[in-house]
Design a protein around this motif. Structure first.
Motif, PDB file in Angstrom:
ATOM      1  N   SER A  94       0.821  -1.203   0.000  1.00 43.34           N
ATOM      2  CA  SER A  94       0.000   0.000   0.000  1.00 43.34           C
ATOM      3  C   SER A  94       0.862   1.262   0.000  1.00 43.34           C
ATOM      4  CB  SER A  94      -0.923   0.006   1.221  1.00 43.34           C
ATOM      5  OG  SER A  94      -1.570   1.250   1.378  1.00 43.34           O
ATOM      6  N   HIS A  95       1.764   1.382   0.983  1.00 42.83           N
ATOM      7  CA  HIS A  95       2.606   2.568   1.095  1.00 42.83           C
ATOM      8  C   HIS A  95       3.769   2.271   2.025  1.00 42.83           C
ATOM      9  CE1 HIS A  95      -0.190   2.796   4.518  1.00 42.83           C
ATOM     10  NE2 HIS A  95       0.801   3.416   5.153  1.00 42.83           N
ATOM     11  N   MET A  96       4.660   3.238   2.150  1.00 42.09           N
ATOM     12  CA  MET A  96       5.798   3.152   3.051  1.00 42.09           C
ATOM     13  C   MET A  96       5.608   4.120   4.216  1.00 42.09           C
ATOM     14  SD  MET A  96       8.217   1.049   1.869  1.00 42.09           S
ATOM     15  CE  MET A  96       8.656   0.214   0.333  1.00 42.09           C
ATOM     16  N   VAL A  97       6.163   3.759   5.360  1.00 39.65           N
ATOM     17  CA  VAL A  97       6.277   4.685   6.484  1.00 39.65           C
ATOM     18  C   VAL A  97       7.757   5.011   6.620  1.00 39.65           C
ATOM     19  CG1 VAL A  97       5.946   5.044   8.949  1.00 39.65           C
ATOM     20  CG2 VAL A  97       4.264   3.737   7.650  1.00 39.65           C
ATOM     21  N   ASP A  98       8.111   6.269   6.365  1.00 38.14           N
ATOM     22  CA  ASP A  98       9.507   6.700   6.328  1.00 38.14           C
ATOM     23  C   ASP A  98       9.815   7.553   7.559  1.00 38.14           C
ATOM     24  OD1 ASP A  98      12.050   7.533   5.736  1.00 38.14           O
ATOM     25  OD2 ASP A  98      11.599   8.189   3.691  1.00 38.14           O
ATOM     26  N   ALA A  99      10.755   7.079   8.384  1.00 40.16           N
ATOM     27  CA  ALA A  99      11.108   7.771   9.626  1.00 40.16           C
ATOM     28  C   ALA A  99      12.439   8.505   9.518  1.00 40.16           C
ATOM     29  CB  ALA A  99      11.158   6.771  10.779  1.00 40.16           C
ATOM     30  N   VAL A 100      12.834   8.886   8.308  1.00 39.04           N
ATOM     31  CA  VAL A 100      14.121   9.555   8.133  1.00 39.04           C
ATOM     32  C   VAL A 100      14.160  10.901   8.856  1.00 39.04           C
ATOM     33  CG1 VAL A 100      13.486  10.709   5.967  1.00 39.04           C
ATOM     34  CG2 VAL A 100      15.896  10.152   6.433  1.00 39.04           C
ATOM     35  N   ASP A 101      13.011  11.569   8.976  1.00 35.00           N
ATOM     36  CA  ASP A 101      12.938  12.859   9.666  1.00 35.00           C
ATOM     37  C   ASP A 101      12.750  12.618  11.162  1.00 35.00           C
ATOM     38  OD1 ASP A 101      12.476  15.372  10.643  1.00 35.00           O
ATOM     39  OD2 ASP A 101      10.862  15.876   9.240  1.00 35.00           O
ATOM     40  N   GLY A 102      13.758  12.967  11.950  1.00 38.84           N
ATOM     41  CA  GLY A 102      13.707  12.732  13.387  1.00 38.84           C
ATOM     42  C   GLY A 102      12.661  13.543  14.117  1.00 38.84           C
ATOM     43  N   ASN A 103      12.112  14.564  13.472  1.00 42.51           N
ATOM     44  CA  ASN A 103      11.077  15.377  14.097  1.00 42.51           C
ATOM     45  C   ASN A 103       9.671  14.957  13.677  1.00 42.51           C
ATOM     46  OD1 ASN A 103      12.751  17.175  15.636  1.00 42.51           O
ATOM     47  ND2 ASN A 103      13.361  18.125  13.702  1.00 42.51           N
TER      48      ASN A 103
END
Length: 225
Positions: free
Chosen positions: A128-137
Protein backbone atom coordinates in the motif's frame (compact mmCIF):
# COMPACT_ATOMS: atom_id res chain seq x y z
CA UNK A 1 -45.86 -46.72 2.25
CA UNK A 2 -43.31 -44.10 3.24
CA UNK A 3 -44.15 -41.79 6.04
CA UNK A 4 -42.62 -38.37 6.44
CA UNK A 5 -41.24 -37.44 9.83
CA UNK A 6 -42.76 -34.04 10.53
CA UNK A 7 -40.81 -33.43 13.72
CA UNK A 8 -38.82 -30.21 13.71
CA UNK A 9 -35.18 -30.72 12.90
CA UNK A 10 -32.35 -28.39 13.76
CA UNK A 11 -31.23 -26.47 10.74
CA UNK A 12 -27.64 -26.97 9.67
CA UNK A 13 -25.78 -23.90 8.53
CA UNK A 14 -23.12 -24.46 5.91
CA UNK A 15 -22.02 -20.84 6.03
CA UNK A 16 -18.29 -20.44 6.54
CA UNK A 17 -17.22 -17.17 8.16
CA UNK A 18 -14.72 -15.06 6.29
CA UNK A 19 -11.08 -15.35 7.28
CA UNK A 20 -10.07 -12.28 9.34
CA UNK A 21 -7.75 -9.80 7.58
CA UNK A 22 -4.11 -10.80 7.83
CA UNK A 23 -3.20 -7.72 9.86
CA UNK A 24 -5.66 -8.64 12.62
CA UNK A 25 -3.06 -11.23 13.65
CA UNK A 26 -0.27 -10.58 16.15
CA UNK A 27 2.99 -12.45 16.60
CA UNK A 28 3.41 -14.69 19.66
CA UNK A 29 7.11 -15.35 20.14
CA UNK A 30 6.42 -18.23 22.54
CA UNK A 31 4.38 -20.07 19.89
CA UNK A 32 6.59 -18.67 17.10
CA UNK A 33 3.44 -18.10 15.09
CA UNK A 34 0.82 -15.48 14.25
CA UNK A 35 -2.40 -15.63 16.28
CA UNK A 36 -5.70 -13.81 15.93
CA UNK A 37 -5.62 -10.69 18.15
CA UNK A 38 -4.00 -12.48 21.12
CA UNK A 39 -2.58 -15.87 22.07
CA UNK A 40 -5.06 -18.07 23.95
CA UNK A 41 -2.15 -19.95 25.56
CA UNK A 42 0.32 -17.19 26.49
CA UNK A 43 -2.09 -14.28 26.78
CA UNK A 44 -2.03 -10.84 25.14
CA UNK A 45 1.15 -8.93 24.38
CA UNK A 46 2.50 -6.53 26.99
CA UNK A 47 2.10 -3.11 25.38
CA UNK A 48 4.64 -0.38 26.18
CA UNK A 49 3.59 2.97 24.67
CA UNK A 50 5.84 5.85 23.68
CA UNK A 51 6.53 8.61 26.18
CA UNK A 52 4.40 11.66 25.51
CA UNK A 53 6.25 14.73 24.31
CA UNK A 54 5.00 18.22 25.23
CA UNK A 55 4.29 20.64 22.42
CA UNK A 56 7.09 22.92 23.63
CA UNK A 57 10.42 21.67 25.01
CA UNK A 58 13.50 23.47 26.32
CA UNK A 59 15.93 21.14 24.57
CA UNK A 60 18.22 22.45 21.81
CA UNK A 61 17.08 21.96 18.20
CA UNK A 62 19.86 19.41 17.65
CA UNK A 63 17.87 16.90 19.74
CA UNK A 64 15.27 15.29 17.45
CA UNK A 65 11.74 14.97 18.74
CA UNK A 66 11.90 11.21 18.13
CA UNK A 67 14.52 10.85 20.88
CA UNK A 68 12.06 12.24 23.44
CA UNK A 69 9.48 9.54 22.74
CA UNK A 70 11.61 6.71 24.21
CA UNK A 71 9.70 4.96 27.04
CA UNK A 72 12.39 5.89 29.59
CA UNK A 73 11.26 3.48 32.30
CA UNK A 74 12.16 0.55 30.05
CA UNK A 75 14.58 1.83 27.38
CA UNK A 76 17.28 4.40 26.71
CA UNK A 77 19.43 5.64 23.83
CA UNK A 78 23.17 5.10 23.75
CA UNK A 79 25.99 4.60 21.26
CA UNK A 80 25.26 1.43 19.29
CA UNK A 81 27.38 -1.67 19.75
CA UNK A 82 27.68 -1.67 15.95
CA UNK A 83 30.72 0.40 15.12
CA UNK A 84 29.79 3.38 12.98
CA UNK A 85 26.04 2.88 13.44
CA UNK A 86 25.47 5.98 15.57
CA UNK A 87 22.81 5.64 18.25
CA UNK A 88 21.00 2.49 19.29
CA UNK A 89 18.23 1.55 21.72
CA UNK A 90 19.08 -0.35 24.92
CA UNK A 91 17.04 -2.07 27.62
CA UNK A 92 17.06 -0.15 30.91
CA UNK A 93 15.66 -3.20 32.67
CA UNK A 94 15.25 -6.84 31.66
CA UNK A 95 12.43 -7.26 29.15
CA UNK A 96 10.48 -10.52 28.82
CA UNK A 97 9.20 -12.11 25.64
CA UNK A 98 6.05 -10.82 23.96
CA UNK A 99 6.51 -7.12 24.72
CA UNK A 100 5.04 -4.91 22.00
CA UNK A 101 6.44 -1.52 21.00
CA UNK A 102 4.95 0.89 18.53
CA UNK A 103 3.52 1.74 16.21
CA UNK A 104 6.44 2.81 14.06
CA UNK A 105 5.94 6.49 13.28
CA UNK A 106 7.00 8.38 10.19
CA UNK A 107 5.86 10.14 7.04
CA UNK A 108 3.72 8.25 4.55
CA UNK A 109 5.59 7.69 1.29
CA UNK A 110 5.11 5.84 -1.98
CA UNK A 111 8.68 4.62 -2.34
CA UNK A 112 11.61 3.52 -0.18
CA UNK A 113 13.55 6.76 -0.32
CA UNK A 114 15.63 6.04 2.80
CA UNK A 115 16.82 3.21 5.04
CA UNK A 116 14.18 4.15 7.62
CA UNK A 117 11.24 2.78 5.63
CA UNK A 118 8.82 -0.02 6.40
CA UNK A 119 6.29 -1.23 3.86
CA UNK A 120 2.61 -1.37 4.84
CA UNK A 121 0.18 -3.67 3.03
CA UNK A 122 -3.56 -3.32 2.48
CA UNK A 123 -6.27 -5.78 3.57
CA UNK A 124 -5.56 -7.91 0.49
CA UNK A 125 -1.91 -8.23 1.51
CA UNK A 126 -0.78 -6.03 -1.38
CA UNK A 127 1.78 -3.23 -0.92
CA UNK A 128 0.00 0.00 0.00
CA UNK A 129 2.61 2.57 1.09
CA UNK A 130 5.80 3.15 3.05
CA UNK A 131 6.28 4.69 6.48
CA UNK A 132 9.51 6.70 6.33
CA UNK A 133 11.11 7.77 9.63
CA UNK A 134 14.12 9.56 8.13
CA UNK A 135 12.94 12.86 9.67
CA UNK A 136 13.71 12.73 13.39
CA UNK A 137 11.08 15.38 14.10
CA UNK A 138 8.29 13.45 12.36
CA UNK A 139 8.90 9.98 13.75
CA UNK A 140 9.48 8.18 17.04
CA UNK A 141 12.28 6.41 18.91
CA UNK A 142 11.87 3.18 16.90
CA UNK A 143 13.88 4.79 14.09
CA UNK A 144 16.99 4.31 16.27
CA UNK A 145 16.69 0.51 16.43
CA UNK A 146 19.42 -0.96 14.25
CA UNK A 147 19.36 -3.96 11.94
CA UNK A 148 20.75 -7.21 13.33
CA UNK A 149 23.64 -8.64 11.34
CA UNK A 150 23.10 -12.25 12.41
CA UNK A 151 20.16 -14.17 13.90
CA UNK A 152 22.02 -14.41 17.22
CA UNK A 153 21.74 -10.60 17.60
CA UNK A 154 18.06 -10.33 16.70
CA UNK A 155 15.74 -9.93 19.69
CA UNK A 156 12.78 -8.19 18.01
CA UNK A 157 10.46 -9.10 15.16
CA UNK A 158 8.47 -6.60 13.10
CA UNK A 159 4.83 -7.28 12.25
CA UNK A 160 1.89 -5.35 10.84
CA UNK A 161 -1.28 -5.01 12.91
CA UNK A 162 -4.35 -3.14 11.70
CA UNK A 163 -2.48 -1.02 9.21
CA UNK A 164 0.47 -0.09 11.42
CA UNK A 165 3.87 -1.62 12.14
CA UNK A 166 5.01 -2.86 15.56
CA UNK A 167 8.04 -4.54 17.11
CA UNK A 168 7.73 -7.49 19.50
CA UNK A 169 10.41 -9.03 21.71
CA UNK A 170 11.11 -12.64 20.72
CA UNK A 171 13.36 -13.52 23.65
CA UNK A 172 14.26 -12.22 27.09
CA UNK A 173 16.40 -9.09 26.65
CA UNK A 174 18.81 -8.55 29.57
CA UNK A 175 19.43 -5.11 31.00
CA UNK A 176 21.77 -2.88 28.93
CA UNK A 177 21.39 -5.09 25.84
CA UNK A 178 20.85 -3.36 22.51
CA UNK A 179 17.51 -3.99 20.80
CA UNK A 180 17.86 -5.18 17.20
CA UNK A 181 15.39 -6.18 14.51
CA UNK A 182 15.87 -7.72 11.09
CA UNK A 183 14.80 -5.28 8.38
CA UNK A 184 14.05 -7.95 5.79
CA UNK A 185 16.21 -9.08 2.89
CA UNK A 186 15.73 -5.98 0.72
CA UNK A 187 16.83 -3.41 3.30
CA UNK A 188 19.40 -5.74 4.86
CA UNK A 189 21.03 -5.99 1.44
CA UNK A 190 21.10 -2.18 1.21
CA UNK A 191 22.86 -2.15 4.60
CA UNK A 192 25.49 -4.57 3.29
CA UNK A 193 24.32 -7.39 5.60
CA UNK A 194 25.39 -10.78 4.23
CA UNK A 195 21.95 -12.37 3.84
CA UNK A 196 23.44 -15.74 2.93
CA UNK A 197 25.21 -15.89 6.28
CA UNK A 198 22.42 -14.40 8.39
CA UNK A 199 20.89 -17.74 9.38
CA UNK A 200 24.15 -19.68 9.47
CA UNK A 201 25.25 -21.42 12.68
CA UNK A 202 27.65 -19.39 14.79
CA UNK A 203 30.31 -22.10 14.54
CA UNK A 204 30.50 -21.59 10.78
CA UNK A 205 32.19 -18.23 11.32
CA UNK A 206 34.71 -19.56 13.80
CA UNK A 207 34.80 -16.06 15.24
CA UNK A 208 31.70 -13.90 14.83
CA UNK A 209 33.44 -10.82 16.23
CA UNK A 210 36.06 -10.86 13.48
CA UNK A 211 33.34 -11.25 10.88
CA UNK A 212 31.30 -8.37 12.34
CA UNK A 213 34.32 -6.07 12.41
CA UNK A 214 34.92 -6.56 8.70
CA UNK A 215 31.20 -6.17 8.00
CA UNK A 216 30.88 -2.90 9.91
CA UNK A 217 33.99 -1.51 8.24
CA UNK A 218 32.27 -2.01 4.87
CA UNK A 219 28.84 -0.75 5.92
CA UNK A 220 29.39 2.05 8.46
CA UNK A 221 27.98 4.62 6.05
CA UNK A 222 24.75 2.71 5.58
CA UNK A 223 23.53 2.06 9.11
CA UNK A 224 21.09 4.43 10.76
CA UNK A 225 22.40 7.35 12.81
Amino acid sequence: MNRFNLRKKQRISYYEPDEPPFDDYVFCSSCRDYVYEYCAIHGPLLIIPDDKVPAVTNLPPIVPRAALTVPRVFLHLNVSTIRGAGLGVFATRTLPRNVRFGPYRGVRSTDAASNYCWQICDKDHKPSHMVDAVDGNNSNWMRFINCSRHWSEQNLVAFQYRGELYYCTIRTIPRNTELMVYYGSEFAHRLQVDIGRYNSPIDEFGNLYTYFRSLVHQSSLYFKT
